[in-house]
Scaffold this motif. Structure first.
Motif, PDB file in Angstrom:
ATOM      1  N   ILE A 182       1.047  -1.229  -0.072  1.00 44.74           N
ATOM      2  CA  ILE A 182       0.767  -0.299  -0.020  1.00 44.74           C
ATOM      3  C   ILE A 182       0.784   1.304   0.059  1.00 44.74           C
ATOM      4  O   ILE A 182       0.523   2.221  -0.598  1.00 44.74           O
ATOM      5  N   PHE A 183       1.833   0.982   0.892  1.00 39.92           N
ATOM      6  CA  PHE A 183       3.180   2.729   1.387  1.00 39.92           C
ATOM      7  C   PHE A 183       3.865   2.371  -0.229  1.00 39.92           C
ATOM      8  O   PHE A 183       4.228   3.231  -1.219  1.00 39.92           O
ATOM      9  N   ILE A 184       4.199   1.391  -1.185  1.00 36.34           N
ATOM     10  CA  ILE A 184       4.508   1.372  -2.461  1.00 36.34           C
ATOM     11  C   ILE A 184       3.422   2.016  -3.178  1.00 36.34           C
ATOM     12  O   ILE A 184       3.786   3.007  -4.075  1.00 36.34           O
ATOM     13  N   LEU A 185       2.926   1.728  -2.863  1.00 34.02           N
ATOM     14  CA  LEU A 185       1.551   2.345  -4.186  1.00 34.02           C
ATOM     15  C   LEU A 185       0.841   3.503  -4.191  1.00 34.02           C
ATOM     16  O   LEU A 185       0.904   4.379  -4.825  1.00 34.02           O
ATOM     17  N   LYS A 186       1.147   4.546  -3.055  1.00 37.45           N
ATOM     18  CA  LYS A 186       1.079   5.974  -2.339  1.00 37.45           C
ATOM     19  C   LYS A 186       2.209   5.911  -2.985  1.00 37.45           C
ATOM     20  O   LYS A 186       1.865   7.519  -4.114  1.00 37.45           O
ATOM     21  N   THR A 187       3.357   6.209  -2.814  1.00 35.56           N
ATOM     22  CA  THR A 187       4.401   6.653  -3.281  1.00 35.56           C
ATOM     23  C   THR A 187       4.562   7.355  -4.810  1.00 35.56           C
ATOM     24  O   THR A 187       4.810   7.653  -5.472  1.00 35.56           O
ATOM     25  N   THR A 188       4.547   5.561  -5.509  1.00 36.09           N
ATOM     26  CA  THR A 188       4.644   5.459  -6.567  1.00 36.09           C
ATOM     27  C   THR A 188       4.086   6.976  -7.526  1.00 36.09           C
ATOM     28  O   THR A 188       3.516   7.155  -8.196  1.00 36.09           O
ATOM     29  N   MET A 189       2.192   6.226  -7.007  1.00 45.30           N
ATOM     30  CA  MET A 189       1.145   7.370  -7.653  1.00 45.30           C
ATOM     31  C   MET A 189       1.250   9.006  -7.460  1.00 45.30           C
ATOM     32  O   MET A 189       0.853   9.327  -7.976  1.00 45.30           O
ATOM     33  N   GLU A 190       2.136   8.260  -6.412  1.00 39.35           N
ATOM     34  CA  GLU A 190       2.203  10.765  -5.738  1.00 39.35           C
ATOM     35  C   GLU A 190       3.977  10.937  -6.911  1.00 39.35           C
ATOM     36  O   GLU A 190       3.822  11.578  -7.443  1.00 39.35           O
ATOM     37  N   ARG A 191       4.573   9.684  -7.641  1.00 44.00           N
ATOM     38  CA  ARG A 191       5.381  10.136  -8.372  1.00 44.00           C
ATOM     39  C   ARG A 191       4.974  10.366 -10.090  1.00 44.00           C
ATOM     40  O   ARG A 191       5.015  11.384 -10.383  1.00 44.00           O
ATOM     41  N   VAL A 192       3.744  10.066  -9.888  1.00 41.80           N
ATOM     42  CA  VAL A 192       2.828   9.805 -11.251  1.00 41.80           C
ATOM     43  C   VAL A 192       2.410  11.394 -11.557  1.00 41.80           C
ATOM     44  O   VAL A 192       2.166  12.069 -12.112  1.00 41.80           O
ATOM     45  N   GLN A 193       1.428  11.525 -10.062  1.00 41.39           N
ATOM     46  CA  GLN A 193       0.992  12.586 -10.204  1.00 41.39           C
ATOM     47  C   GLN A 193       2.044  13.728 -10.268  1.00 41.39           C
ATOM     48  O   GLN A 193       1.658  14.740 -10.742  1.00 41.39           O
ATOM     49  N   ARG A 194       2.836  13.813  -9.845  1.00 37.37           N
ATOM     50  CA  ARG A 194       4.094  15.064 -10.113  1.00 37.37           C
ATOM     51  C   ARG A 194       4.560  14.628 -11.345  1.00 37.37           C
ATOM     52  O   ARG A 194       4.511  16.119 -12.094  1.00 37.37           O
ATOM     53  N   PHE A 195       5.169  14.080 -11.965  1.00 37.17           N
ATOM     54  CA  PHE A 195       5.127  13.907 -13.743  1.00 37.17           C
ATOM     55  C   PHE A 195       4.297  14.210 -14.742  1.00 37.17           C
ATOM     56  O   PHE A 195       4.634  14.495 -15.204  1.00 37.17           O
ATOM     57  N   ILE A 196       2.689  13.652 -14.408  1.00 40.37           N
ATOM     58  CA  ILE A 196       1.975  14.465 -14.677  1.00 40.37           C
ATOM     59  C   ILE A 196       1.062  15.370 -15.190  1.00 40.37           C
ATOM     60  O   ILE A 196       1.631  16.745 -16.018  1.00 40.37           O
TER      61      ILE A 196
END
Length: 128
Positions: A114-128
């Protein structure tokens, strides 16, 4: 692998052939595993395109990857970490490594995942 790649790329080109690409200001491809190879082969045919590459295979890095980021688990049996790290560096692709994660970016521990998913999606959001 080559036959699967050729077939998948042909299907992609056919599926996307009727899209009016000029009606979009930008395009974002999000792909995973073998899909990263297909999207990376197809994306350079479009202008102003970005890509998010989840668990890319080494073959993904055979194509131009400007405007891409990648996510890789260090326990991924489908792609060797040192190779992915080196290929991403050669292409100037920001690479986010997830320690002990497999090809699904999972470790088997629910809270860690769950932490990995949260961290990954935060990085995706910054990229977008």
């Amino acid at each position: 692998m080559k036959q699967a790649f050729d077939l998948a790329l042909e299907q992609t080109e056919r599926s996307l052939s009727n899209i009016d690409w000029n009606s979009y200001g930008s395009v974002l491809f999000i792909s995973k595993s073998i899909g990263t190879v297909i999207s990376s082969a197809y994306a350079p045919t479009r202008s102003d395109c970005k890509s998010i590459l989840f668990t890319p295979l080494a073959e993904t890095f055979s194509f131009p990857l400007a405007g891409s980021i990648a996510f890789h688990g260090t326990a991924d049996p489908w792609a060797e970490t040192d190779s992915i790290r080196e290929l991403a560096a050669q292409k100037d692709v920001p690479l986010f490594l997830t320690q002990n994660a497999n090809h699904s970016l999972e470790t088997g521990d629910v809270l860690t995942d769950i932490f990995i998913l949260k961290t990954t999606m935060e990085r995706v959001q910054r990229f977008i």
